[in-house]
Design a protein around this motif. Sequence first.
Motif, PDB file in Angstrom:
ATOM      1  N   ALA A 799       0.673  -1.261   0.022  1.00  0.00           N
ATOM      2  CA  ALA A 799      -0.143   0.003  -0.049  1.00  0.00           C
ATOM      3  C   ALA A 799       0.861   1.096   0.154  1.00  0.00           C
ATOM      4  O   ALA A 799       0.590   2.069  -0.862  1.00  0.00           O
ATOM      5  N   THR A 800       2.057   1.152   0.819  1.00  0.00           N
ATOM      6  CA  THR A 800       2.942   2.206   0.720  1.00  0.00           C
ATOM      7  C   THR A 800       3.548   2.589  -0.519  1.00  0.00           C
ATOM      8  O   THR A 800       3.772   3.826  -1.098  1.00  0.00           O
ATOM      9  N   PHE A 801       3.969   1.397  -1.274  1.00  0.00           N
ATOM     10  CA  PHE A 801       4.542   1.721  -2.625  1.00  0.00           C
ATOM     11  C   PHE A 801       3.597   2.221  -3.426  1.00  0.00           C
ATOM     12  O   PHE A 801       3.895   3.225  -4.169  1.00  0.00           O
ATOM     13  N   TRP A 802       2.331   1.936  -3.461  1.00  0.00           N
ATOM     14  CA  TRP A 802       1.487   2.502  -4.575  1.00  0.00           C
ATOM     15  C   TRP A 802       1.207   3.922  -4.192  1.00  0.00           C
ATOM     16  O   TRP A 802       0.975   4.747  -5.069  1.00  0.00           O
ATOM     17  N   GLU A 803       1.363   4.161  -2.854  1.00  0.00           N
ATOM     18  CA  GLU A 803       1.051   5.550  -2.574  1.00  0.00           C
ATOM     19  C   GLU A 803       2.052   6.608  -3.082  1.00  0.00           C
ATOM     20  O   GLU A 803       1.921   7.774  -3.655  1.00  0.00           O
ATOM     21  N   GLN A 804       3.110   6.018  -2.991  1.00  0.00           N
ATOM     22  CA  GLN A 804       4.374   6.727  -3.449  1.00  0.00           C
ATOM     23  C   GLN A 804       4.614   6.635  -4.935  1.00  0.00           C
ATOM     24  O   GLN A 804       4.767   7.738  -5.458  1.00  0.00           O
ATOM     25  N   VAL A 805       4.089   5.777  -5.589  1.00  0.00           N
ATOM     26  CA  VAL A 805       4.082   5.715  -7.040  1.00  0.00           C
ATOM     27  C   VAL A 805       3.112   6.740  -7.489  1.00  0.00           C
ATOM     28  O   VAL A 805       3.373   7.443  -8.463  1.00  0.00           O
ATOM     29  N   ASP A 806       1.630   6.885  -6.809  1.00  0.00           N
ATOM     30  CA  ASP A 806       0.749   7.672  -7.392  1.00  0.00           C
ATOM     31  C   ASP A 806       1.345   9.233  -7.118  1.00  0.00           C
ATOM     32  O   ASP A 806       1.135  10.030  -7.846  1.00  0.00           O
ATOM     33  N   TYR A 807       2.026   9.439  -6.021  1.00  0.00           N
ATOM     34  CA  TYR A 807       2.456  10.688  -5.581  1.00  0.00           C
ATOM     35  C   TYR A 807       3.470  11.167  -6.809  1.00  0.00           C
ATOM     36  O   TYR A 807       3.609  12.293  -7.356  1.00  0.00           O
ATOM     37  N   LEU A 808       4.541  10.425  -6.998  1.00  0.00           N
ATOM     38  CA  LEU A 808       5.528  10.606  -8.062  1.00  0.00           C
ATOM     39  C   LEU A 808       5.042  10.858  -9.449  1.00  0.00           C
ATOM     40  O   LEU A 808       5.509  11.847 -10.230  1.00  0.00           O
ATOM     41  N   ILE A 809       3.978  10.108 -10.031  1.00  0.00           N
ATOM     42  CA  ILE A 809       3.342  10.117 -11.227  1.00  0.00           C
ATOM     43  C   ILE A 809       2.624  11.363 -11.148  1.00  0.00           C
ATOM     44  O   ILE A 809       2.560  12.044 -12.096  1.00  0.00           O
ATOM     45  N   GLY A 810       1.854  11.706 -10.240  1.00  0.00           N
ATOM     46  CA  GLY A 810       1.132  12.901 -10.180  1.00  0.00           C
ATOM     47  C   GLY A 810       1.894  14.191 -10.224  1.00  0.00           C
ATOM     48  O   GLY A 810       1.353  15.157 -10.520  1.00  0.00           O
ATOM     49  N   LYS A 811       3.256  14.360  -9.905  1.00  0.00           N
ATOM     50  CA  LYS A 811       4.003  15.524 -10.005  1.00  0.00           C
ATOM     51  C   LYS A 811       4.573  15.586 -11.442  1.00  0.00           C
ATOM     52  O   LYS A 811       5.427  16.537 -11.809  1.00  0.00           O
ATOM     53  N   GLU A 812       4.469  14.469 -12.230  1.00  0.00           N
ATOM     54  CA  GLU A 812       5.153  14.650 -13.672  1.00  0.00           C
ATOM     55  C   GLU A 812       4.427  15.513 -14.569  1.00  0.00           C
ATOM     56  O   GLU A 812       3.187  15.657 -14.328  1.00  0.00           O
ATOM     57  N   ALA A 813       5.171  16.090 -15.543  1.00  0.00           N
ATOM     58  CA  ALA A 813       4.466  16.803 -16.543  1.00  0.00           C
ATOM     59  C   ALA A 813       3.716  16.053 -17.341  1.00  0.00           C
ATOM     60  O   ALA A 813       3.892  14.827 -17.532  1.00  0.00           O
ATOM     61  N   ASP A 814       2.716  16.657 -18.117  1.00  0.00           N
ATOM     62  CA  ASP A 814       1.674  16.158 -19.033  1.00  0.00           C
ATOM     63  C   ASP A 814       2.636  15.399 -20.262  1.00  0.00           C
ATOM     64  O   ASP A 814       2.049  14.403 -20.583  1.00  0.00           O
ATOM     65  N   ASP A 815       3.480  15.991 -20.847  1.00  0.00           N
ATOM     66  CA  ASP A 815       4.073  15.269 -21.889  1.00  0.00           C
ATOM     67  C   ASP A 815       5.539  14.589 -21.624  1.00  0.00           C
ATOM     68  O   ASP A 815       5.961  14.094 -22.561  1.00  0.00           O
ATOM     69  N   LEU A 816       5.685  14.050 -20.116  1.00  0.00           N
ATOM     70  CA  LEU A 816       6.800  13.566 -19.880  1.00  0.00           C
ATOM     71  C   LEU A 816       6.831  12.135 -20.366  1.00  0.00           C
ATOM     72  O   LEU A 816       7.655  11.367 -20.602  1.00  0.00           O
ATOM     73  N   HIS A 817       5.415  11.493 -20.254  1.00  0.00           N
ATOM     74  CA  HIS A 817       5.631  10.129 -20.652  1.00  0.00           C
ATOM     75  C   HIS A 817       5.984   9.760 -22.087  1.00  0.00           C
ATOM     76  O   HIS A 817       6.493   8.819 -22.522  1.00  0.00           O
ATOM     77  N   GLU A 818       5.213  10.717 -23.007  1.00  0.00           N
ATOM     78  CA  GLU A 818       5.524  10.618 -24.359  1.00  0.00           C
ATOM     79  C   GLU A 818       7.308  10.841 -24.732  1.00  0.00           C
ATOM     80  O   GLU A 818       7.736  10.165 -25.510  1.00  0.00           O
ATOM     81  N   ALA A 819       7.819  11.491 -23.923  1.00  0.00           N
ATOM     82  CA  ALA A 819       9.289  11.861 -23.955  1.00  0.00           C
ATOM     83  C   ALA A 819      10.170  10.680 -23.306  1.00  0.00           C
ATOM     84  O   ALA A 819      11.165  10.672 -23.397  1.00  0.00           O
ATOM     85  N   GLY A 820       9.329   9.557 -22.811  1.00  0.00           N
ATOM     86  CA  GLY A 820      10.185   8.565 -22.257  1.00  0.00           C
ATOM     87  C   GLY A 820      10.797   8.679 -20.873  1.00  0.00           C
ATOM     88  O   GLY A 820      11.497   7.805 -20.384  1.00  0.00           O
TER      89      GLY A 820
END
Length: 899
Positions: A799-820
């Motif tokens: 549960a702690t792992f997924w909380e941290q994953v959601d937090y880190l992805i939530g701080k990413e820019a919108d186009d960061l995924h397409e940029a790899g």
Amino acid sequence: MNLGEQIIQELKREFGFKNVRGDWLQGGKCPQCGKNEVFCAASKPKMVRCGRQDRCGWEDSVRNLLPDLFENWSDRFQATDEKPDAAAEAYLLHERGLDLRYLRGKFSQELFRCRKTGQTSATIRFPIVDDLLGGTYWERIIDKPGRFEKKAHFKPGAAWGGHCWIPGGTDFATLARAKDIWITEGIFDAVALKQGAGVEAVSNMSTGPYPEHFLKKLNEALAAEGIAERPRLVFAFDVGAAGVTFAKKHIARAKREGWKATAAQVRPDGEGTKLDWNDLLLKHQSWKGEPAKAPLGEEALETYLHNGAITIAETAMEKARLIVRRAAAGARALSSFDMRHGNRLYWVRVKVDDGDDPDEPRARQVELTEICNCAFRLLYRERDEIADETTYFLQIDFPDRAGSVKARFSSAACANAGEFKKRLMAFAGMWTGTGEQLDRIMKHQTRRLKVVEPIGFTGYSQAHGAWVLGDLAVHKGRVLTVNAENYFDVGTHAVKLRTAERMLAIDYDADQIDFTWLDDLWTAYGPRGLIALSFFTMSLFAVQIRERHKSLGFLEVTGPPGSGKSTLIEFLWKLLGRHGYEGFDPNKATRAAFARSMVKVANLPVGLIESGRDDGSRSHSRQFEPNELLVLYNGRSPRSIGRKSGGFETEEPPFLGSIYLMQNERIDAIPAVLERLMSMAIDKSLWGPGTKEAAMRLEAWPMEDCSGTIVHIARKEADWLTFFFERFTFHDNDMGKRVEGLTNARPIKCHSQLAAALETLPYLFPNCQEAWVAQALGEVERMAIDRQKSAGGDHPLVATFWEQVDYLIGKEADDLHEAGGSLNRHRKPDELIAINLPDFESRCRREGIFPPPLDQLKKLLRGSKSRRFEACKVVNPPKGKAQQCWVFHQPRDAKAPII
């Protein structure tokens, strides 16, 4: 209530007597034949016997059946100034059935103190020789003699050999005029013979010494009385090898000195279980039949003298002729029979010569053939009704008293001469007889043979209401010790452990039991130590609890290496009599071994260690699946096997114990299993001054000083269960109300059981403080709410792992995924999420977040519930190099229904 009334009450409860006819209790169920034919004298309850004497013949003494009533004589009959020997007199009268007229002035009540333990007991002291003014004496401990190394002893350093004790009302002048003088082994036996049989008897005090001083005084009395013919000496020692051996030696010496001498034995050759003259007196007092045939009647005495004569016969031929002569005198014609002499078996054939004169006695020719170079005797048969198997146990004796062995023989081996010969050869015995001879021996020995019920597991047998723990058993608060034939007489049943394995080694002394270890347990482990102790205590009543609650929760003990888990569990096992044990690893066990480990105990815990580990490897060995525990929660069988038979029967032995799991991290399983767990984490957060030292003392605690705890707890069965069920009802109704957010019925039930067991500790251990229990109850409530949360979702680390994953992805820019550059490396982020764990750890540290330990996280991620695990594989991101990732399914958002 006097002792007689207590005996009657206990006999009614034990045997279920239905009728009282005059002076007799009748209608009790016989433990041997199962018929309601048992009876006992109500006016003088000494013996209990089955009325079907011709078919069954079972009987036993009241003191053997109800030993607790004959233990504390000093408490029940306290000495006073008017009656200083009150306890001693009560013991002689009620326990031994002796007439005090033969004992007045010949004994006194004294106090014995053990030099080693300091324990005391009242004793009956008998001066051996009057002219020594009590300088030499023998005394018998009468209050719980099992506490002491010996129940009887002589005055230390005193010379008593060669003297004999003489009952009251008898002197040397009386003995000189007697026809026979019976010389017994014990004082009580001498009084029993004089009282019951009316013969003159004295006690030699032991088998070893020759009564030279007594015979010298008897010679002087003969001379003073002017009697020329000496009395015959009858050496009437107890059953057993010592009695037979020394009787032969003493008779030979007495004959050399000019005495007429013979022997008397209850059974020929001193065979069979112990049955002395005092035992026969108790039977004699409750005899209902013809007086001459009573256990100490005229016919019985003649039989005992005949048994003695054939026992001391010097040759096999002499013994055979004595047997033939006695049979002929009783108008019985013997044509052939088996006979034992010198621990060898012989077959005797008798030929009768027909004479011309019918008034002349016919000559008998006796022929001897040795059919076995050793002697054997059936002890009992073991009957397993479930498996429909019967096994016989034999005692095999060898010539020259070279030692005896007790061995198991199958029914097939006892029924076939060839199979019997093969089995006997395993013990260096040789059978050379015929099948017909073996059949006749077995036919004779199997009559009225005792039946023993085997128990396939160590622990509690519900059918008998007893804990069978190896060399000890506990039945209705009474401690039983195994007899010489390795079985227990439990009430009206005889039971034994089927297996030769003795997993428990218990030292129990009710007066020396010590609970000082409880202080160290609290210092070292605090409330968690009490919780573990409560679970082990509750485990000793697992069968009774499941009978009422239909289930029993599992305890999960977790903690990092070095936190003290093993020390705690190993010490708790010491309390149960098992040293150096903490459990077994189910990952190393086959399915058969796992199932056997589950069903080999009853009312004992079963420990699974390191069962939840998962290193991700795909080995060919079987991995334990925690979901298998589901069926064990209700006591169902862990495995079903086909029974060897001609039908379609299967065997499903139930699970009768409790389960604890011990590993570094919590196990991951389906919610149904997790709800049944009570998880307790042991770490160093509660360590304080003295913690390490206390733990080290527990680790070094001698097992012999604490192993009796299991017996102490089992003896309190009735009171413990009453209090436990009462407190469980309270906690089951109240825990959900007093613990905010606790609503799941199953964690409430499991933790209510644990809370109720906690509250029984002060009643079991006087040094357990109420404040400790209150603190441990608070910990149980925290365990309950924590288990409710973890059973419905992910493991806390996941549960702690997924909380941290959601937090880190939530701080990413919108186009960061397409940029790899996104944490999620998968090309379809709306459907799947792929995480490279080293990348995840690096990003956490850059953000100032402490990630979960990756080595522990890897063991748990496959069981993720909020995001279902897909695979651990190489993933190509939208841009950049391929990476090894953990791939999971993305949870889908709920959509409104189409109307």
